[in-house]
Design a protein around this motif. Structure first.
Motif, PDB file in Angstrom:
ATOM      1  N   ARG A  38     -11.120  -3.022   9.379  1.00  0.00           N
ATOM      2  CA  ARG A  38     -12.236  -3.418   8.510  1.00  0.00           C
ATOM      3  C   ARG A  38     -13.076  -2.188   8.123  1.00  0.00           C
ATOM      4  NH1 ARG A  38     -11.582  -7.048   5.528  1.00  0.00           N
ATOM      5  NH2 ARG A  38     -13.793  -7.046   5.053  1.00  0.00           N
ATOM      6  N   THR A  41     -11.281  -0.116   5.630  1.00  0.00           N
ATOM      7  CA  THR A  41     -11.301  -0.779   4.316  1.00  0.00           C
ATOM      8  C   THR A  41     -12.642  -0.554   3.631  1.00  0.00           C
ATOM      9  OG1 THR A  41      -9.836  -2.472   5.175  1.00  0.00           O
ATOM     10  CG2 THR A  41     -10.988  -3.002   3.146  1.00  0.00           C
ATOM     11  N   SER A  45     -13.213   1.799   0.409  1.00  0.00           N
ATOM     12  CA  SER A  45     -13.670   1.091  -0.795  1.00  0.00           C
ATOM     13  C   SER A  45     -14.936   1.745  -1.338  1.00  0.00           C
ATOM     14  CB  SER A  45     -13.955  -0.385  -0.491  1.00  0.00           C
ATOM     15  OG  SER A  45     -12.774  -0.999  -0.081  1.00  0.00           O
ATOM     16  N   LYS A  60      -7.698   3.530  -3.204  1.00  0.00           N
ATOM     17  CA  LYS A  60      -7.499   2.142  -2.761  1.00  0.00           C
ATOM     18  C   LYS A  60      -6.045   1.869  -2.357  1.00  0.00           C
ATOM     19  CE  LYS A  60     -11.425  -0.253  -4.593  1.00  0.00           C
ATOM     20  NZ  LYS A  60     -11.978  -1.269  -5.462  1.00  0.00           N
ATOM     21  N   LYS A  67      -4.007   0.421   7.225  1.00  0.00           N
ATOM     22  CA  LYS A  67      -4.209  -0.778   8.056  1.00  0.00           C
ATOM     23  C   LYS A  67      -2.923  -1.163   8.796  1.00  0.00           C
ATOM     24  CE  LYS A  67      -6.553  -4.279   6.283  1.00  0.00           C
ATOM     25  NZ  LYS A  67      -7.047  -5.178   5.237  1.00  0.00           N
ATOM     26  N   ILE A 126      -4.539  -2.767  -4.182  1.00  0.00           N
ATOM     27  CA  ILE A 126      -5.943  -3.182  -4.195  1.00  0.00           C
ATOM     28  C   ILE A 126      -6.581  -2.667  -5.479  1.00  0.00           C
ATOM     29  CG2 ILE A 126      -8.195  -2.892  -3.069  1.00  0.00           C
ATOM     30  CD1 ILE A 126      -6.755  -2.814  -0.392  1.00  0.00           C
ATOM     31  N   ASP A 141      -8.225  -7.223  -1.216  1.00  0.00           N
ATOM     32  CA  ASP A 141      -7.763  -6.822   0.116  1.00  0.00           C
ATOM     33  C   ASP A 141      -6.307  -7.234   0.300  1.00  0.00           C
ATOM     34  OD1 ASP A 141      -7.930  -5.788   2.688  1.00  0.00           O
ATOM     35  OD2 ASP A 141      -8.484  -7.715   3.561  1.00  0.00           O
ATOM     36  N   GLY A 143      -4.055  -7.804   3.434  1.00  0.00           N
ATOM     37  CA  GLY A 143      -4.085  -7.865   4.896  1.00  0.00           C
ATOM     38  C   GLY A 143      -2.696  -8.013   5.471  1.00  0.00           C
ATOM     39  N   THR A 147      -3.161 -11.817   1.048  1.00  0.00           N
ATOM     40  CA  THR A 147      -3.813 -10.988   0.036  1.00  0.00           C
ATOM     41  C   THR A 147      -5.009 -11.766  -0.506  1.00  0.00           C
ATOM     42  OG1 THR A 147      -1.780  -9.885  -0.599  1.00  0.00           O
ATOM     43  CG2 THR A 147      -3.491  -9.976  -2.269  1.00  0.00           C
ATOM     44  N   LYS A 148      -6.146 -11.062  -0.624  1.00  0.00           N
ATOM     45  CA  LYS A 148      -7.336 -11.747  -1.144  1.00  0.00           C
ATOM     46  C   LYS A 148      -7.574 -11.348  -2.592  1.00  0.00           C
ATOM     47  CE  LYS A 148      -9.843 -12.755   3.034  1.00  0.00           C
ATOM     48  NZ  LYS A 148     -10.337 -12.049   4.167  1.00  0.00           N
TER      49      LYS A 148
END
Lengths: 278, 354
Positions: A38, A41, A45, A60, A67, A126, A141, A143, A147-148
């Motif tokens: 986190r 990230t 970012s 990015k 990660k 990203i 994101d 992960g 994926t978000k």
């Protein structure tokens, strides 16, 4: 049977002998990996937001790989802890784990594999604007499992990484900070198309959101349809996050100028044409 | 006097003549060659391109002087709205000089009619057009309208060298009129000193100063060769700093000089190191890019281009407040020369200018 029972009992004995400290260690490793992921990230970012447009995307791109690196190291240490406990019986545990994957957590496993594929094959990154399944939005994101995306309506969608095996992924910018936007205007058939095209082009090139270069040109298209005329501009938004603002800016400015020049939208009567099956 | 070494202006600039266009001789030669080619029947339009305060007007004035009887000159000082301003009668000479051609368009739908007319004029008439452009407007028009196709000869005015800047600054003073101080505590000039190189970080849109050790060549020469005449080390260092700060832009160099001058003294430490930490909203940055591209704009013109008088008031106030622009007596707005490099770095970072 005797051997099977004794193995099971032996495994149970081993499980019972696990110290609380070991479980805490494993949990701490996972927690540490998660928090570190986190932090990285957030840091990357923030750094990328300070960079220029092209470097922002490059920074990015690093995030998912870093990660995954952290998670792999975490798994290595967790396996080390487990091997200390189970020793040779770890293989027996692996069998049980295989069965668990087969029955219960196969989807989770597929998501993790999907995450690995996304990290290394990079179908999207990203910061990209993508369509995946029925969702469209900016990737915020990537992960281990999902994926978000943030949709244009500001909803955060968590799409499982395994979707890339079953669904087609379309990336609007594919790692670039600029993004093509298609802007359509519909005008009445009798309109002066040449003037309308000029106005739309001027609205595009004078927009504060536009990016023009030899590799990102403005393209104008015209299509005469039975009841109206469509004029289309294909141009690049300087920042893909301004996709909709760009379209709106061009529409607003173009329509003000079109109306000054007596060019109007298709009129209502064409919409009240009876359907073909009547 | 304790502490401050004082150099006097022993200008060697006198030897180089009083020509204002020092350093632009190659460009003048190129333009004169284009004019000569036109006289023998070759149609050549010329675009002279440079950034704000870059010296394009000086160059075109020199061309006018050199061709006094054969040219008609027209200078645009605000956005052109009347086609008559670019319609040339039979009285107009065959060579036309047009200064500040970036005023020929308004960046809004319906704002390019004069520009189209201008392109029509320069491509259809049997005249040679020698024009000057702001570099950011030129790049924009190049990408949007491929304007380069109309100008076979494009001349980019280069940055000035240190000696040229020195001449430009000192030519208005008499010999020995300006006293240079290096601000050191000892009477001896140091042999090695820490200089600061202003580095624009394009990726971050910021300027940082990199300290580095530099050998004081004039002082070394003075000591080794016992050159009594060479008491110009303070002067040398002042102009070195002005040169690094201005990146060879004559307008910025003059401004830095004016800000640092406490007549008749100028001290090294007063030559400012300007760095602006710029962070603007999208529309504020857009307005800043417009002022940069046009070089000088009225508030009403800004309002016309962004489509809101209210926002124009608000944004101009913000930019004035951040000391990125300034207002003239005629209520027009310009980028502050000392902020120019930081503004360009920021706008290039966000790709608001190309």
């Amino acid at each position: 049977m005797v051997n099977g029972n004794s193995s099971r009992e032996q495994l149970l004995e081993t499980v019972k002998s696990i110290e609380i400290q070991t479980i805490i260690n494993i949990a701490l490793i996972f927690l540490f990996a998660f928090i570190l992921g986190r932090i990285i990230t957030i840091l990357f970012s923030k750094l990328s937001d300070k960079m220029n447009r092209s470097d922002r995307v490059k920074v990015k791109m690093i995030i998912p790989a870093v990660k995954f690196g952290i998670y792999i190291i975490a798994f290595y240490y967790v396996l080390g802890e487990m091997f200390k406990i189970f020793g040779p019986e770890l293989f027996l545990l692996t069998g049980l784990l295989g069965a668990a994957i087969g029955f219960g957590i196969k989807d989770l496993f597929a998501d993790i594999i999907g995450g690995v594929v996304i990290t290394f094959e990079k179908p999207y990154q990203i910061g990209d604007k993508i369509s995946i399944g029925s969702y469209y939005g900016e990737v915020i994101d990537i992960g281990l499992r999902a994926t978000k995306l943030v949709t244009p309506d500001d909803d955060v969608v968590t799409a499982p990484n395994s979707l890339i095996f079953n669904e087609t992924v379309a990336s609007g910018n594919y790692g670039n900070s600029e993004m093509m936007v298609v802007i359509d205007l519909y005008i009445a058939s009798e309109s002066d198309v040449k003037t309308a095209m000029r106005i739309l082009r001027e609205a595009v090139v004078s927009s504060k959101y536009v990016y023009i270069s030899s590799r990102s040109p403005v393209i104008m298209l015209h299509k005469a349809l039975p009841f109206y005329t469509r004029i289309r501009a294909k141009a690049y938004a300087n920042d893909l996050r301004d996709e909709f603002e760009f379209e709106s800016d061009v529409h607003t400015k173009a329509w003000i100028e079109l109306q000054k020049n007596g060019i109007r939208a298709p009129q209502l009567p064409i919409l009240s044409i009876p359907p073909l099956d009547e | 006097m304790i502490g401050e070494m004082v150099g006097t202006y022993s200008s060697d600039s006198d030897k180089k003549g009083s020509d204002e266009t020092l350093g632009l001789q190659d460009e003048i030669g190129e333009i004169q060659a284009a004019i000569a080619d036109f006289e023998i029947g070759k149609k050549l339009n010329v675009a002279i391109i440079t950034g704000p305060f870059g010296g394009k007007t000086t160059l075109i004035n020199e061309i006018e002087k050199l061709n006094l009887n054969r040219v008609t000159k027209c200078t645009f000082s605000e956005i052109v709205r009347d086609k008559k301003e670019i319609s040339f009668t039979e009285d107009t000479k065959r060579i036309v000089l047009l200064d500040n051609c970036h005023f020929l368009y308004i960046r809004k739908p319906g704002g390019f009619d004069i520009f189209y007319e201008f392109l029509n004029v320069i491509s259809s008439q049997n005249r040679a057009f020698i024009t000057t452009w702001n570099t950011h407007s030129w790049k924009y028009l190049n990408e949007a309208f491929e304007i380069w196709k109309y100008f076979p000869v494009q001349i980019y005015i280069p940055a000035f060298e240190k000696e040229e800047l020195k001449f430009l600054v000192l030519k208005r003073y008499g010999k020995g009129e300006i006293k240079f101080k290096n601000g050191n505590e000892s009477e001896e000039e140091p042999l090695i000193y820490v200089a600061r190189y202003p580095l624009e970080l394009a990726a971050l849109g910021k300027k940082i100063d990199i300290p580095f050790l530099k050998i004081n060549i004039p002082s070394l020469k003075k000591r080794l060769l016992n050159e009594k005449e060479e008491e110009v080390t303070a002067e040398h260092r002042v102009f070195e700093k002005i040169y690094l700060e201005s990146k060879g832009n004559p307008g910025i160099a003059l401004r830095i000089w004016e800000l640092g001058l406490d007549y008749p003294h100028i001290e090294l430490k007063n030559i400012g190191q300007f760095s602006y930490d710029i962070e603007l909203e999208h529309e504020e940055a857009f307005v800043l890019s417009l002022i940069l591209s046009y070089e000088i704009l009225k508030k009403s013109e800004i309002a016309e281009m962004i489509g809101s008088k209210l926002r124009a008031d608000e944004i101009v106030f913000q930019l004035l407040n951040r000391e990125l622009i300034f207002e003239t007596k005629e209520n027009t707005f310009l980028i502050r020369p000392e902020a120019l490099q930081s503004v360009i770095a920021y706008l290039e970072k966000i790709r608001m200018v190309w």
